[in-house]
Scaffold this motif. Structure first.
Motif, PDB file in Angstrom:
ATOM      1  N   UNK A 318       0.810  -1.228   0.000  1.00  0.00           N
ATOM      2  CA  UNK A 318       0.000   0.000   0.000  1.00  0.00           C
ATOM      3  C   UNK A 318       0.839   1.271   0.000  1.00  0.00           C
ATOM      4  N   UNK A 319       2.166   1.121  -0.061  1.00  0.00           N
ATOM      5  CA  UNK A 319       3.043   2.294   0.032  1.00  0.00           C
ATOM      6  C   UNK A 319       3.850   2.485  -1.241  1.00  0.00           C
ATOM      7  N   UNK A 320       4.267   3.724  -1.453  1.00  0.00           N
ATOM      8  CA  UNK A 320       5.178   4.068  -2.551  1.00  0.00           C
ATOM      9  C   UNK A 320       6.625   3.896  -2.067  1.00  0.00           C
ATOM     10  N   UNK A 321       7.549   3.890  -3.007  1.00  0.00           N
ATOM     11  CA  UNK A 321       8.960   3.661  -2.667  1.00  0.00           C
ATOM     12  C   UNK A 321       9.481   4.703  -1.682  1.00  0.00           C
ATOM     13  N   UNK A 322       9.120   5.976  -1.895  1.00  0.00           N
ATOM     14  CA  UNK A 322       9.635   7.029  -1.003  1.00  0.00           C
ATOM     15  C   UNK A 322       9.045   6.891   0.414  1.00  0.00           C
ATOM     16  N   UNK A 323       7.805   6.379   0.488  1.00  0.00           N
ATOM     17  CA  UNK A 323       7.209   6.160   1.809  1.00  0.00           C
ATOM     18  C   UNK A 323       7.918   5.018   2.533  1.00  0.00           C
ATOM     19  N   UNK A 324       8.272   3.978   1.797  1.00  0.00           N
ATOM     20  CA  UNK A 324       8.975   2.848   2.414  1.00  0.00           C
ATOM     21  C   UNK A 324      10.334   3.278   2.944  1.00  0.00           C
ATOM     22  N   UNK A 325      11.017   4.129   2.185  1.00  0.00           N
ATOM     23  CA  UNK A 325      12.319   4.641   2.643  1.00  0.00           C
ATOM     24  C   UNK A 325      12.161   5.461   3.929  1.00  0.00           C
ATOM     25  N   UNK A 326      11.112   6.292   3.966  1.00  0.00           N
ATOM     26  CA  UNK A 326      10.872   7.134   5.139  1.00  0.00           C
ATOM     27  C   UNK A 326      10.510   6.283   6.362  1.00  0.00           C
ATOM     28  N   UNK A 327       9.693   5.239   6.152  1.00  0.00           N
ATOM     29  CA  UNK A 327       9.302   4.343   7.248  1.00  0.00           C
ATOM     30  C   UNK A 327      10.529   3.669   7.837  1.00  0.00           C
ATOM     31  N   UNK A 328      11.374   3.122   6.952  1.00  0.00           N
ATOM     32  CA  UNK A 328      12.566   2.415   7.440  1.00  0.00           C
ATOM     33  C   UNK A 328      13.493   3.366   8.197  1.00  0.00           C
ATOM     34  N   UNK A 329      13.621   4.564   7.697  1.00  0.00           N
ATOM     35  CA  UNK A 329      14.495   5.559   8.325  1.00  0.00           C
ATOM     36  C   UNK A 329      13.987   5.895   9.746  1.00  0.00           C
ATOM     37  N   UNK A 330      12.682   6.107   9.879  1.00  0.00           N
ATOM     38  CA  UNK A 330      12.098   6.453  11.192  1.00  0.00           C
ATOM     39  C   UNK A 330      12.245   5.283  12.155  1.00  0.00           C
ATOM     40  N   UNK A 331      11.899   4.077  11.694  1.00  0.00           N
ATOM     41  CA  UNK A 331      11.923   2.911  12.580  1.00  0.00           C
ATOM     42  C   UNK A 331      13.341   2.625  13.053  1.00  0.00           C
ATOM     43  N   UNK A 332      14.298   2.645  12.136  1.00  0.00           N
ATOM     44  CA  UNK A 332      15.679   2.339  12.536  1.00  0.00           C
ATOM     45  C   UNK A 332      16.211   3.356  13.538  1.00  0.00           C
ATOM     46  N   UNK A 333      15.797   4.623  13.381  1.00  0.00           N
ATOM     47  CA  UNK A 333      16.229   5.646  14.337  1.00  0.00           C
ATOM     48  C   UNK A 333      15.617   5.392  15.716  1.00  0.00           C
ATOM     49  N   UNK A 334      14.370   4.901  15.727  1.00  0.00           N
ATOM     50  CA  UNK A 334      13.668   4.700  17.006  1.00  0.00           C
ATOM     51  C   UNK A 334      14.151   3.452  17.757  1.00  0.00           C
ATOM     52  N   UNK A 335      14.639   2.450  17.046  1.00  0.00           N
ATOM     53  CA  UNK A 335      15.026   1.194  17.724  1.00  0.00           C
ATOM     54  C   UNK A 335      16.544   1.055  17.831  1.00  0.00           C
ATOM     55  N   UNK A 336      17.255   2.138  17.634  1.00  0.00           N
ATOM     56  CA  UNK A 336      18.723   2.040  17.616  1.00  0.00           C
ATOM     57  C   UNK A 336      19.296   1.581  18.956  1.00  0.00           C
ATOM     58  N   UNK A 337      18.554   1.789  20.054  1.00  0.00           N
ATOM     59  CA  UNK A 337      19.073   1.377  21.373  1.00  0.00           C
ATOM     60  C   UNK A 337      18.772  -0.088  21.688  1.00  0.00           C
ATOM     61  N   UNK A 338      17.967  -0.756  20.856  1.00  0.00           N
ATOM     62  CA  UNK A 338      17.590  -2.146  21.125  1.00  0.00           C
ATOM     63  C   UNK A 338      18.729  -3.097  20.763  1.00  0.00           C
ATOM     64  N   UNK A 339      18.866  -4.161  21.523  1.00  0.00           N
ATOM     65  CA  UNK A 339      19.850  -5.201  21.204  1.00  0.00           C
ATOM     66  C   UNK A 339      19.313  -6.065  20.069  1.00  0.00           C
TER      67      UNK A 339
END
Length: 810
Positions: A318-339
Motif C-alpha cells: 500500500x506504500x510508494x517507494x519514497x514512503x517505504x524509505x521514510x518508514x525504514x528511516x524512522x523505525x531504525x532511528x527509534x530502535x537504535x538502542x535495542x539489542x
C-alpha cells in the motif's frame, strides 16, 4: 468554512474585545474555534472550571490547550495534564514540548520522571492522586488541572482515582474535565459544581467531520441508513432489511440439528458466512474506494497479528517507494538502542516488513515502543491500515478516513457480549480527519443473520451513562484519616460521585456542612476575647437564659422553682466572676457567640440528617477502618479520635489493590531473607492479575528463600481474607506465582528470549508487568527498613533494563 452572518460577526467581535486572551489564543491555531470550544474557553477565561463532553475527534483538547495558554500567561503558574494511560501521556508530552519547548514541559508516569518541576507537567492520574496525599511541593502555584478522558472514572479498577483527585484538589485550582459524549453529563456536571464550585457544563453532539455509516456485503458497500430524500432520519436502508429477511429465511430453512446455543438477542442472529470478504479483499476494496487510511477493529490480539500476516502473504503493498524509505528511516532511528537478539525475539523483521507495506497491528500485547512507532507512522500518513483492538479508542490521536468493525460483539473475559453504544461511538469516532476529510466512514462487515435494526439503534445512540466505581480502600482510609480525621473523612466520602448518584441530596448537605464549618471558624475568631474563654462565658449566659425560659413557660412546683433560682443564682455568680465579664467588647463578642451557637445547632442537626442518609460508601469506609483498627494501623488517641500508627504511616505510602497485604508482609518481616531477584519475583506475584486458568496450577518457583516467603505471604493473605469476610468486605484474589520465575530470571540478567520462552505472555504484557513491579519495589524502597530498602533498589536496577526502558519518547 461556513460564512457567518453580519450579526454573528458583530457578536464575535464584541466577545473578542471583551476577552482578549481568547482572541489571542485563537490567533495561534489554524482554524476558527467551534461554538462549544469558544464557550469552554470563555468560561475558563472568566475563572470557572469546565466539563466538556463531545464526540471523539471533535477537538476537546483545544480547551485543554487554552488552559495551558492561560497558565503560561500568569507568572509562575503551573498546569497539570492528566491522562488514563501512559501512551496518551507520552503523546501529550511530545505535543507540549513541540509547542512550548522541552524546558517548560515535564512527564511523570510512575516509571518515567522528566523535568517534574516544569510549569506544564503531563502525568497519569494516579501520580497526581499520590501527590495530593503526600502534599507534594510540586503542587505549589498549581492553577489548572486537565483531566483527559474523565469518563474513565467509570472504570471499575481505576476509576476511583479520578474522584479522589477531583475531591482533594485545592479549591482555587480550576478543573478542565474532558469527556466522551455521556448521557448523564449534566448529572456529572452538577456533582462537579457541588464539590468544585463554579463549573460550566458544555455538551456538543456535533462531529466536526460527518460520519457516513455503511455495511459491507460481499464487495458492495451499502449505506446503513436510507439516503433517499423522503427518508426519515435514521431509517434503515430498505435494501439491508431485504437482505436480512432473505438471510433469515435461508437460515430458517436449514436443519437445526447439531446447532448449539440459541439467539442471544444481539446484532448477529445467525452464523458467519455469506457476504463476508477476507481481509486482503477488504483492504483492496477500501483502497479502490479511496477510504484509506483505515483502522480495522478486531477484538482479539491474535486476530490483529493474524490479519497483518494475511496481508503480507497476499502480497498487497500500500506504500510508494519514497514512503517505504521514510518508514525504514524512522523505525531504525527509534530502535537504535535495542539489542539485536531482543529485536529477533520480538519478531522485528516481520513487523518492519508489514510497516514498509503500510500495514501494522496495534494492541496491548505489543511492546510499548513498537506501539508508539505505529502511532507515529499512522499520524504521518505513512501507514495505511492498522488492525487494532478497542484499546486504540482510548484517546490516542490516530484518526483515519474510515473505521471497519469486523464484528459487533466481543469477549469480555467470561462470554461474548454485544458492544455497547458507548463503545460503538468511541470506535467509530476515529473516522474522519479534521482538516483533511470531508466525511468519515464507518464500515460494518456483513455476516449472515445481521440485524440491521439493532445495528441502526446502536449507531443512533451517540452516548452512554457514566457511573461511579468509587469505593474506599485501606490506603485511602489511612491517608484521609491522617490528614483530616475520621469525621471529616466521612464528609469527604459523602462528596463522592458514587454517593451523589446514590443520594444527590447528601452531597448538597455535605457541601452546606463544609460551608457551615468555615462560618463557625469565622464566628469563633470574631468572638475571641483577650481576657479568657468567651465560648465558656457565652455558655453560662445561654444556660441562664434557658433556665429563665423554663421557669416562665412551665408550671413548676415550689421545690422546682427554688432549685431553678438557686441554679440561676449560682450561674450569675459564675458569670460575674468570669474574666470575660469585664471586657469592654463583651456584648459584641456575645452577638458573635449567639450566631455561632445557632449555626452550631443547625450544623449538628445537618450532621444527624446526613448520618441517617449516608449510603454504602461511608458504610464500607466504616468497615475498612474497623479492619485497620483491629490490625493496629489505626488507634484511638487520648481524646478517642482515630489516628494512624507508625504501621499506618507505612500503609499510607503503598498504593495498589493488595496494599494491606504488602503492608502486613513488611510489618511481619516476611521478605527479609529474600535477595534482590527474589524480591522482584515476590513483587510480580503481588501485582500480577491471575487468569481463570491459573487457578490450581503448580508453577515452577524460584530457588532460594522465595517458596517459603511466598507460602508465608499467602498465609497472611488467607488471614486477611477471613478478617475481611467477617467485616463484610471483599478483598483481592490470592497472589499468583505464575510469573515469579520469569521475573526472577529477568532480574538476574537472563536474556529476553529465554525469559519469554517459558511463559505464555506477550512482550508488551511482560513489559507492563515489569513496570508495575518497579512501581511496587519503589514503594517498598521508601517504607521498608534500610536493608530491605537497599535490596528493593537493587531489584529495580535488575529489572530496569533492555526492552523495559527502551522507548521512543525522548
Amino acid at each position: 468554512m461556513t460564512t457567518s452572518s453580519p450579526s454573528e460577526r458583530y457578536a464575535l467581535s464584541r466577545q473578542q474585545r471583551r476577552q482578549p486572551r481568547v482572541a489571542e489564543f485563537q490567533a495561534t491555531i489554524r482554524f476558527d474555534l467551534d461554538p462549544f470550544q469558544r464557550a469552554a474557553c470563555s468560561a475558563l477565561d472568566e475563572g470557572r472550571s469546565v466539563l466538556v463532553a463531545a464526540p471523539t475527534g471533535a477537538g476537546k483538547t483545544i480547551v485543554a490547550e487554552f488552559a495551558v495558554f492561560l497558565a503560561m500567561q500568569e507568572p509562575g503558574a503551573k498546569v497539570f495534564y492528566t491522562t488514563p494511560i501512559k501512551a496518551l501521556s507520552n503523546q501529550k508530552y511530545q505535543e507540549f514540548v513541540d509547542a512550548w519547548g522541552a524546558d517548560q514541559v515535564g512527564l511523570l508516569t510512575g516509571d518515567t520522571n522528566v523535568n517534574s518541576s516544569a510549569r506544564i507537567v503531563v502525568m497519569t492520574t494516579e501520580v497526581l492522586r499520590n501527590m495530593l496525599y503526600a502534599d507534594s511541593p510540586l503542587l505549589d502555584r498549581l492553577a489548572y488541572v486537565v483531566m483527559d478522558e474523565v469518563h474513565y472514572l467509570a472504570d471499575r479498577f481505576r476509576g476511583a482515582v479520578w474522584e479522589e483527585v477531583i475531591i482533594h484538589l485545592p479549591e482555587a485550582v480550576r478543573l478542565v474535565s474532558l469527556s466522551a459524549t455521556v448521557s448523564n453529563a449534566e448529572e456529572f456536571g452538577d456533582w462537579l459544581q457541588a464539590v468544585r464550585g463554579d463549573t460550566d457544563v458544555i455538551v456538543s453532539e456535533e462531529r466536526p467531520v460527518p460520519l457516513e455509516q455503511h455495511v459491507l456485503v460481499r464487495q458492495k458497500l451499502l449505506d446503513l441508513f436510507d439516503s433517499s430524500g423522503q427518508a426519515a432520519t435514521h431509517r434503515v436502508n430498505p435494501e439491508l432489511k431485504q437482505l436480512a429477511r432473505a438471510s433469515s429465511r435461508s437460515l430458517g430453512g436449514r436443519s437445526q440439528r447439531g446447532r448449539r446455543g440459541s439467539d442471544r438477542g444481539g446484532y448477529h442472529r445467525g452464523q458467519q458466512g455469506g457476504g463476508r470478504v477476507d481481509r486482503p479483499e477488504l483492504v483492496a476494496m477500501l483502497q479502490q474506494k479511496h477510504l484509506l487510511p483505515a483502522i480495522v477493529f478486531i477484538f482479539s490480539r491474535a486476530g490483529c497479528d493474524q490479519a497483518v500476516r494475511q496481508l503480507l502473504r497476499s502480497g498487497l503493498r500500500l506504500t510508494e517507494a519514497h514512503e517505504r524509505d521514510e518508514i525504514r528511516k524512522i523505525v531504525e532511528a527509534r530502535v537504535r538502542t535495542f539489542r539485536d537478539e531482543d529485536l529477533a525475539v520480538l519478531g522485528y523483521w516481520e513487523w518492519l516488513e508489514g510497516l514498509q507495506r503500510g500495514v501494522a497491528a496495534h494492541h496491548a500485547g505489543m511492546l510499548p515502543a513498537f506501539k508508539e512507532i505505529v502511532e507515529e507512522l499512522f499520524q504521518q500518513k505513512l501507514l495505511k491500515v492498522v488492525f487494532a483492538t478497542e484499546t486504540l479508542a482510548l484517546g490516542v490521536n490516530m484518526p483515519a478516513r474510515s473505521v471497519v468493525l469486523e464484528k459487533l460483539e466481543k469477549f469480555n473475559g467470561e462470554a461474548r457480549v454485544p458492544i455497547t453504544p458507548g463503545e460503538y461511538t468511541q470506535l467509530t469516532g476515529r473516522a474522519g480527519r479534521r482538516g483533511i476529510d470531508v466525511e468519515g466512514h464507518s464500515v460494518i462487515q456483513w455476516v449472515e443473520g445481521l440485524d440491521p435494526e439493532a445495528v441502526a439503534a446502536l449507531a443512533s445512540r451517540r452516548s452512554y451513562p457514566m457511573n461511579s466505581s468509587f469505593k474506599p480502600t485501606y490506603n485511602m482510609a489511612v491517608n484521609l484519616i491522617d490528614q483530616f480525621g475520621r469525621e471529616r473523612t466521612r464528609q469527604i466520602l459523602e462528596l463522592s460521585f458514587a454517593q451523589f448518584q446514590a443520594d444527590r441530596a447528601v452531597v448538597d448537605l455535605a457541601r452546606t456542612l463544609r460551608k457551615q464549618e468555615e462560618s463557625l471558624a469565622g464566628f469563633e475568631q470574631a468572638m475571641r476575647c483577650h481576657l479568657g474563654d468567651f465560648g465558656e462565658y457565652a455558655g453560662i449566659r445561654r444556660n441562664i437564659a434557658e433556665l429563665e425560659r423554663k421557669q416562665a413557660k412551665g408550671n413548676p412546683t415550689n421545690a422546682q422553682r427554688e432549685r431553678m433560682q438557686r441554679e440561676i443564682a449560682g450561674l450569675r455568680k459564675a458569670l460575674r466572676a468570669h474574666p470575660c465579664h469585664g471586657c469592654a467588647e463583651r456584648e459584641a463578642h456575645a452577638r458573635w457567640a449567639e450566631r455561632w451557637w445557632r449555626l452550631r445547632k443547625e450544623h449538628d442537626q445537618l450532621q444527624s440528617q446526613i448520618r441517617t442518609r449516608t449510603g454504602q460508601v461511608a458504610k464500607r469506609f466504616d468497615r475498612v477502618t474497623e479492619v485497620l483498627e483491629r490490625l493496629g494501623y489505626l488507634e484511638r488517641d487520648r481524646h478517642g479520635a482515630l489516628v494512624s500508627t507508625p504501621d499506618g504511616r507505612i500503609l499510607k505510602r503503598i498504593y495498589g489493590e493488595r496494599d494491606l497485604l504488602v503492608a502486613e508482609s513488611l510489618r511481619r518481616g516476611l521478605w527479609t531473607e529474600l535477595d534482590a531477584p527474589g524480591l522482584a519475583a515476590m513483587a510480580a506475584a503481588l501485582v500480577y492479575e491471575p487468569r481463570r486458568d491459573d487457578r490450581g496450577v503448580e508453577y515452577r518457583l524460584p530457588r532460594g528463600g522465595f517458596r517459603e516467603a511466598f507460602d508465608r505471604t499467602t498465609d497472611v493473605w488467607s488471614e486477611l481474607d477471613d478478617l475481611e469476610r467477617d467485616h463484610r468486605l471483599s478483598g483481592p484474589e490470592q497472589p499468583s506465582p505464575a510469573l515469579a520465575q520469569a521475573m526472577h530470571a529477568w532480574a538476574r540478567g537472563v536474556p529476553l528470549g529465554v525469559v519469554l520462552e517459558d511463559i505464555e505472555l506477550a512482550a508488551g504484557d511482560f513489559v507492563r508487568l515489569t513496570k508495575q513491579v518497579i512501581d511496587l519495589l519503589d514503594q517498598i524502597s521508601i517504607v521498608a527498613d534500610s536493608e530491605l530498602a537497599i535490596r528493593a533498589r537493587d531489584a529495580i536496577d535488575g529489572v530496569r533494563r533492555g526492552v523495559v526502558i527502551d522507548t521512543v519518547v525522548a
